[in-house]
Design an enzyme around this catalytic site. Sequence first.
Site, PDB file in Angstrom:
ATOM      1  N   HIS A 185      -8.714   2.510  51.410  1.00 25.48           N
ATOM      2  CA  HIS A 185      -8.540   2.515  49.953  1.00 25.48           C
ATOM      3  C   HIS A 185      -7.604   3.661  49.579  1.00 25.48           C
ATOM      4  CE1 HIS A 185     -11.033   5.940  50.560  1.00 25.48           C
ATOM      5  NE2 HIS A 185     -10.621   6.364  49.380  1.00 25.48           N
ATOM      6  N   HIS A 242      -2.359   8.608  48.445  1.00 21.12           N
ATOM      7  CA  HIS A 242      -2.316   8.391  49.898  1.00 21.12           C
ATOM      8  C   HIS A 242      -3.486   7.532  50.339  1.00 21.12           C
ATOM      9  CE1 HIS A 242      -5.146  11.742  49.528  1.00 21.12           C
ATOM     10  NE2 HIS A 242      -5.612  11.413  50.737  1.00 21.12           N
TER      11      HIS A 242
END
Length: 173
Positions: free
Chosen positions: A42, A123
């Site tokens: 995720h 990120h």
Amino acid sequence: MNVKNLRLFFGLPLPHRQAEAIDRWRRELGLDGRPVARRNLHLTLAFLDSHPLERLAELQCLGEGIRGNAFEMKLDRLETGRHGLVCLGTGQAPEALLQLAGELQRLLRGAGYALDERAFWPHLTLARDCRNPPLPASPPDFRWRAERFVLFHSTSDAQGTLYRPLFHWPLVM
Ligand code: 2AM
């Protein structure tokens, strides 16, 4: 009274197809650290840490109040972070992503949540505790249309860590 604290964060989930493709790609890289389980891949928007169950209703309202736009998410480079973190990053963060993360942080701070002071860094963590970050033969190129964001509950037990989606909200097309 037994108050249960939940470890919570807002994030962007990953469509199944992209999670599979990223998982395949990172296996070919041969990362030496602790990989994030494929089901948990995720992108974090705002990390809240631990809060009592009673705050969930407030967080649900907060998410409900956000009118974000859908956007194309593109992960096109390998990056590294603290504690041997190896992740996928983006050369150009979409404006709608920055707005969504900014709005969440503004509302959360307004509601009294103490968030990380560091600037938002989009990120997707692939692995932690890597000692020798690899060099990919060709740059990564993963894309998907982000059409919702999620409040996740992070749990850990003998089976490992699981990020459970509690609530999700659409991003406008
Ligand atoms: P990371 O992948 O960069 O470690 C669930 O733990 C998610 O919340 C992970 O994506 C993790 O980011 C992020 N997270 C954990 N602790 C955090 C912290 N103290 N500040 C910001 N993000 C954190």
